[in-house]
Design an enzyme around this catalytic site. Structure first.
Site, mmCIF file in Angstrom:
data_model
loop_
_atom_site.group_PDB
_atom_site.id
_atom_site.type_symbol
_atom_site.label_atom_id
_atom_site.label_comp_id
_atom_site.label_asym_id
_atom_site.label_seq_id
_atom_site.Cartn_x
_atom_site.Cartn_y
_atom_site.Cartn_z
ATOM 1 N N LYS A 291 -7.128 10.067 -27.638
ATOM 2 C CA LYS A 291 -6.376 9.884 -28.466
ATOM 3 C C LYS A 291 -5.253 9.025 -28.214
ATOM 4 C CE LYS A 291 -3.525 11.122 -31.252
ATOM 5 N NZ LYS A 291 -2.788 9.798 -31.598
ATOM 6 N N GLY B 195 3.023 12.433 -23.386
ATOM 7 C CA GLY B 195 4.933 12.730 -24.875
ATOM 8 C C GLY B 195 5.584 13.589 -24.584
ATOM 9 N N THR C 30 6.683 18.559 -28.595
ATOM 10 C CA THR C 30 4.970 17.996 -29.103
ATOM 11 C C THR C 30 4.332 18.802 -28.011
ATOM 12 O OG1 THR C 30 5.745 15.847 -29.364
ATOM 13 C CG2 THR C 30 3.155 16.756 -29.301
ATOM 14 N N GLU D 138 2.614 16.179 -19.022
ATOM 15 C CA GLU D 138 3.879 15.201 -18.461
ATOM 16 C C GLU D 138 4.503 15.168 -20.072
ATOM 17 O OE1 GLU D 138 3.601 14.921 -15.904
ATOM 18 O OE2 GLU D 138 1.556 15.517 -14.974
ATOM 19 N N CYS E 74 9.155 6.526 -18.734
ATOM 20 C CA CYS E 74 9.410 8.211 -18.602
ATOM 21 C C CYS E 74 10.377 8.276 -17.616
ATOM 22 C CB CYS E 74 8.713 9.216 -18.628
ATOM 23 S SG CYS E 74 7.412 8.690 -17.928
ATOM 24 N N GLU F 228 17.147 13.169 -24.729
ATOM 25 C CA GLU F 228 16.269 11.758 -23.949
ATOM 26 C C GLU F 228 17.007 10.518 -25.038
ATOM 27 O OE1 GLU F 228 12.121 12.286 -24.399
ATOM 28 O OE2 GLU F 228 11.782 11.518 -21.876
#
Ligand code: NAD
Length: 480
Positions: A174, A227, A231, A249, A283, A384
């Site tokens: 997905k 992500g 999450t 990650e 990231c 972040e």
């Protein structure tokens, strides 16, 4: 309006719900396509297709798998312009960036793992003196799940699915519902390359509905996720009690340590990139700049001068350096962080405002923003932001630089600028990060381990690490 369909069992399909999500063009703020809103039922269809494809795919000779993957790589390359334009429209990034980075890397991912699988081997252990031989089988896991984010859409999607299928697994994948377009277009290329149906199924929809159904599916035995940290935490909570293999990650808050003895000109131009490439939505961006006191004033002046030359504009223009942020909600989040930083005593040295791009007034554009900070504990230093915002803090010595760099919950990457080899070694060893770049940034060799420590994730991607993740080792012990 263009519909983004699921690609299940080698064919494009409507979602069983008959429902659709709006897909926005960030450069204009307009809805430009509709995304399949998949439910657990669609995930089940994808799972069944993958399960049925598995016996044949997992026993397909490695050379054949490799050949198909190299064909996919060629087809991505042949469709460079079309895919780059689609990525830019969906994400807001400059077309020039998608053309130079995102799409070539998507092709490279298939090429790399198509080749790597032909070199992948396992171990044998002879128990000398006991007439015993052990060898390790590395078998594919079965059906695995891959879930990817919006910042580097096709790049990160393929970074997961390529090693998964190379190793002989079948996949339910997905992409982010914020940027599903290029993963949707990939379906055509998979069919054209001759990838057997069911090997890679691409399902669209929201995280809590479609993503969650993948993670919670009892027979999807491994999850590779990229992500946000929150999450990732949720996924770990769902998957851990089911004893799934997990690769996570997650977010970063990466330090960029600049010592006075660095190659100044090179540092300056790379630091502009590591701060603002892809609107700061990588990231690995170095969002916390730490600069040695003796050069801090000069650096601030020179850096701001260079940043002020960056052009924020229409992603299709060749001279655009920063395009649009990915969504209205994300832009508001970034703006909010700029306000928080100001309230915490930060000084905005440059930027901080929205940009109105002629003809695209409703697009999500922000100035590249540079904020000077004197408190390493404030929120803008700890959380972040994932946007075009960097902070600058000065340090007096190496010890203080390392202490501030490590003083966050994240540990993805770090950059160090120095010409001193001994310092390079000392600092690299002490930084709490999965990746350290010295006198460079985003310099990637796909064979190297990729991933973070602390709240930036668990596990490593890249090279044989990824092939090991997507296989299950089995020891076979024989006596004679
Ligand atoms: P996100 O966590 O919101 O979403 C990522 C993916 O997870 C999307 O496909 C989403 O639909 C899905 N998802 C959301 N909730 C889910 C759930 N409950 N179950 C299953 N799937 C779910 O992240 P994002 O906003 O798309 O991406 C930005 C984040 O990704 C940043 O934090 C960034 O640092 C991180 N990131 C990390 C890396 C890395 O390599 N470490 C690379 C790129 C981005």
């Amino acid at each position: 309006m263009k519909k983004i369909l699921n690609y299940i069992d080698g064919t494009y399909q409507d979602p069983t719900s008959g429902e659709w999500l709006d897909n926005f063009n960030p450069s204009t703020g307009n809805i430009y396509s509709q995304i399949a809103k998949s439910t657990p039922k669609d995930i089940e269809h994808a799972y069944v297709a993958a399960k049925e494809a598995f016996p044949s795919w997992s026993t397909t000779p490695i050379e054949t798998r490799s050949k198909i993957m190299l064909r996919i790589a060629d087809l991505i390359e042949a469709n460079l312009d079309r895919l780059a334009a689609a990525e830019s429209l969906d994400n807001g990034k400059p077309v020039s960036l998608a053309k130079a980075v995102d799409i070539p890397r998507a092709s490279a991912n298939f090429r790399f793992f198509g080749n790597a699988i032909t070199q992948f081997a396992s171990e044998a252990h002879e128990s000398v003196g006991r007439n015993t031989m052990n060898f390790t089988l590395r078998q594919p896991i079965g059906v695995v799940g891959c879930i990817s984010p919006w910042n580097l859409p096709l790049y990160l999607f393929t970074w997961k699915v390529a090693p998964a299928i190379a190793a002989g697994n079948c996949v339910v994948a997905k992409p982010s519902e914020v940027t599903p377009m290029t993963a949707y277009l990939l379906g055509e290329l998979l069919s054209e390359a001759g990838l057997p149906k069911g090997v890679l199924n691409i399902v669209h929809g929201t995280g809590p509905e479609a993503g969650q159904a993948i993670v919670a599916h009892p027979n999807i035995k491994a999850i590779s996720f990229t992500g946000g940290t929150t999450t990732g935490e949720h996924i770990a909570r769902t998957a851990a009690p089911m004893f799934k293999k997990l690769s996570l990650e997650l977010g970063g808050k990466n330090p960029n340590l600049i010592f006075a003895d660095c190659n100044y000109e090179k540092m300056l131009s790379v630091t502009v990139k590591s701060s603002f490439a892809n609107q700061g939505q990588i990231c690995l961006c170095g969002s916390r700049i730490y600069v040695e006191e003796s050069i801090a004033e000069t650096f601030k002046k020179d850096f701001v001068a260079k940043v002020s030359e960056l052009k924020v504009g229409n992603p299709s223009d060749n001279d655009t350096n920063l395009g649009a942020l990915v969504s209205q909600a994300h832009m508001e989040k970034v703006e909010n962080y700029i306000e928080i930083a100001k309230n915490e005593g930060g000084t905005v040295l440059f930027g901080g405002n929205k940009v109105s791009v002629p003809g695209h007034e409703q697009g999500y554009y922000l100035q590249p923003t540079v904020i000077e900070i004197d408190d390493n504990k404030c929120r803008i230093q700890q959380e972040e932001v994932f946007g075009p915002v960097v902070t600058i803090v000065s340090f007096k010595d190496e010890t203080e630089a390392i202490q501030m760099a490590n003083d966050v919950q994240y540990g993805l990457s770090a950059t160090v600028w120095t010409q001193d080899l001994n310092r390079t070694m000392r600092v690299s060893k002490q930084l709490e990060a999965g990746i350290v770049w010295v006198n460079t940034w985003l310099n990637r060799d796909l064979r190297t381990p990729f991933g973070g420590v602390k709240n930036s994730g668990v596990g490593r991607e890249g090279g044989f690490e990824a092939l090991r993740f997507f296989t299950e080792p089995k020891n076979v012990c024989i006596t004679y």
